[in-house]
Scaffold this motif. Structure first.
Motif, PDB file in Angstrom:
ATOM      1  N   ARG A 129       0.844  -1.194   0.000  1.00 21.24           N
ATOM      2  CA  ARG A 129       0.000   0.000   0.000  1.00 21.24           C
ATOM      3  C   ARG A 129       0.882   1.247   0.000  1.00 21.24           C
ATOM      4  O   ARG A 129       1.865   1.321   0.734  1.00 21.24           O
ATOM      5  N   PRO A 130       0.556   2.263  -0.826  1.00 23.64           N
ATOM      6  CA  PRO A 130       1.380   3.474  -0.869  1.00 23.64           C
ATOM      7  C   PRO A 130       1.403   4.181   0.493  1.00 23.64           C
ATOM      8  O   PRO A 130       0.401   4.220   1.216  1.00 23.64           O
ATOM      9  N   GLY A 131       2.569   4.737   0.841  1.00 21.90           N
ATOM     10  CA  GLY A 131       2.701   5.451   2.103  1.00 21.90           C
ATOM     11  C   GLY A 131       2.804   4.550   3.310  1.00 21.90           C
ATOM     12  O   GLY A 131       2.534   4.981   4.430  1.00 21.90           O
ATOM     13  N   ARG A 132       3.221   3.307   3.108  1.00 21.26           N
ATOM     14  CA  ARG A 132       3.276   2.371   4.227  1.00 21.26           C
ATOM     15  C   ARG A 132       4.315   2.782   5.263  1.00 21.26           C
ATOM     16  O   ARG A 132       4.119   2.603   6.456  1.00 21.26           O
ATOM     17  N   LYS A 133       5.424   3.366   4.805  1.00 17.78           N
ATOM     18  CA  LYS A 133       6.486   3.745   5.719  1.00 17.78           C
ATOM     19  C   LYS A 133       6.230   5.068   6.429  1.00 17.78           C
ATOM     20  O   LYS A 133       6.990   5.447   7.310  1.00 17.78           O
ATOM     21  N   ALA A 134       5.185   5.777   6.039  1.00 14.54           N
ATOM     22  CA  ALA A 134       4.936   7.093   6.625  1.00 14.54           C
ATOM     23  C   ALA A 134       4.566   7.007   8.094  1.00 14.54           C
ATOM     24  O   ALA A 134       4.707   7.985   8.827  1.00 14.54           O
ATOM     25  N   PHE A 135       4.074   5.846   8.543  1.00 14.07           N
ATOM     26  CA  PHE A 135       3.626   5.708   9.922  1.00 14.07           C
ATOM     27  C   PHE A 135       4.692   5.099  10.837  1.00 14.07           C
ATOM     28  O   PHE A 135       4.441   4.926  12.024  1.00 14.07           O
ATOM     29  N   VAL A 136       5.856   4.751  10.299  1.00 15.99           N
ATOM     30  CA  VAL A 136       6.900   4.128  11.104  1.00 15.99           C
ATOM     31  C   VAL A 136       7.623   5.216  11.892  1.00 15.99           C
ATOM     32  O   VAL A 136       8.265   6.096  11.315  1.00 15.99           O
ATOM     33  N   SER A 137       7.531   5.155  13.209  1.00 11.54           N
ATOM     34  CA  SER A 137       8.168   6.144  14.066  1.00 11.54           C
ATOM     35  C   SER A 137       9.632   5.791  14.284  1.00 11.54           C
ATOM     36  O   SER A 137       9.963   4.652  14.631  1.00 11.54           O
ATOM     37  N   GLY A 138      10.524   6.772  14.102  1.00 13.56           N
ATOM     38  CA  GLY A 138      11.934   6.532  14.352  1.00 13.56           C
ATOM     39  C   GLY A 138      12.249   6.357  15.824  1.00 13.56           C
ATOM     40  O   GLY A 138      13.242   5.739  16.183  1.00 13.56           O
ATOM     41  N   LYS A 139      11.393   6.871  16.694  1.00 16.63           N
ATOM     42  CA  LYS A 139      11.608   6.766  18.130  1.00 16.63           C
ATOM     43  C   LYS A 139      11.052   5.455  18.684  1.00 16.63           C
ATOM     44  O   LYS A 139      11.726   4.734  19.409  1.00 16.63           O
ATOM     45  N   LYS A 140       9.813   5.139  18.326  1.00 10.31           N
ATOM     46  CA  LYS A 140       9.152   3.939  18.851  1.00 10.31           C
ATOM     47  C   LYS A 140       9.477   2.681  18.059  1.00 10.31           C
ATOM     48  O   LYS A 140       9.254   1.574  18.555  1.00 10.31           O
ATOM     49  N   LYS A 141       9.937   2.857  16.812  1.00 12.60           N
ATOM     50  CA  LYS A 141      10.174   1.715  15.911  1.00 12.60           C
ATOM     51  C   LYS A 141       8.882   0.922  15.720  1.00 12.60           C
ATOM     52  O   LYS A 141       8.899  -0.309  15.611  1.00 12.60           O
TER      53      LYS A 141
END
Length: 300
Positions: A129-141
């Motif tokens: 799905r497009p934009g799948r990585k947009a929700f990955v938090s760099g802090k919370k992983k």
């Protein structure tokens, strides 16, 4: 709350039906299928769902009705709770619904804001799905959604919103959502932030207070002790907004959101508005004083 929401719910329902039909109704009022739950029960089950996060099917078993009945009830009542706005301490009847309302109120009442972000874990988008990585938090992983909270020096909610995907940094939200522009329009307004808003503090040095920068490793030991003390004092004055975010986490959907991500902004606003009602009625805490007071009267 019932007296406030019932007319709004009826007006919103009639507007939605008019838009769906493409005009005014042709049948007399009262025609069509009857509601199995009165408005009071629909409001109660929505509050229970927001507080405990129970599935619609479990709530339907309690009332002996079909699951779709509860889904429709929550879908109708939740937007009304989200549109109520945020209660203002010591100002009954006034609600803050936008960032413009918040900054205008803070500037008029000389309120020093506390700003902080919080994030909630959400479902992971499907593969491909497009934009799948947009929700990955760099802090919370993890896959998260972030929001920005504004409170006063007493830790009471004034506004909570600026919903964005977990990958977006707090400073980016400041630029895109118009928070920096509000500080330009209100140059007398003050705020305290954490290290995540360092860029905002650098731009508005006289308005935004961020933690002091850490001295270099080869600096004298006295500078390191002074830096720790300054950081501790700034944190103690800013910690009340962390307590505000902790109030949201007492509601199950804001601990880990298992619904559709598209409905999260509405759910967050509904819960935050309810929390603001409770915090606005909280008595103001007495400010501690460092002034010396005599234990007993003296003769001289």
């Amino acid at each position: 709350m019932l007296e406030e929401l019932a007319p709004k719910w009826q007006a919103a329902r009639e507007s939605a039906l008019r838009q769906r039909r493409g005009g005014d109704r042709r049948r007399s009022a009262g025609a069509g299928p009857k509601q199995q739950l009165v408005f009071t029960n629909r409001l109660l089950v929505t509050l229970v769902h927001l507080q405990l996060g129970l599935p619609h099917a479990a709530l339907a078993e309690l009332y002996r009705v079909d699951r779709s009945t509860f889904s429709n009830a929550i879908r109708e009542v939740r937007p009304l709770l989200a549109s109520r706005g945020f209660a203002v301490p010591d100002r009954p009847g006034i609600r803050l619904r936008t960032l413009e309302d918040l900054f205008a109120y803070a500037a008029a009442e000389d309120v020093e804001l506390r700003i902080d972000g919080t994030e909630v874990q959400v479902r992971r988008p499907k593969a491909g799905r497009p934009g799948r990585k947009a929700f990955v938090s760099g802090k919370k992983k993890q896959n998260t959604i972030k929001t920005t909270t504004f409170s006063g020096d007493q830790g009471r909610t004034l506004f909570s919103g600026v919903v964005r995907p977990g990958r977006m940094h707090d400073q980016t939200a400041v630029r895109t959502e118009g928070i920096a522009e509000q500080f330009r329009q209100h140059p007398q307004l003050k705020a305290k932030v954490d290290e995540g808003y360092r860029g905002l503090a650098n731009e508005f040095r006289d308005q935004v207070d961020a933690p002091p920068r850490k001295p270099k490793d080869d600096s004298p030991l006295g500078e390191h002790h002074a830096w720790r003390e300054q950081r501790r004092r700034q944190s103690s004055r800013r910690i009340c907004v962390e307590h505000t975010n902790a109030e949201y986490k007492q509601w199950r959907p804001l601990q880990r959101f298992t619904g559709r991500r598209e409905t999260y902004p509405e759910t967050h606003l509904a819960i935050a508005a309810l929390v603001s009602d409770r915090s606005a009625r909280r008595p103001t805490r007495r400010k501690p004083s460092t002034e010396l007071v005599l234990a007993r009267p003296t003769s001289c």
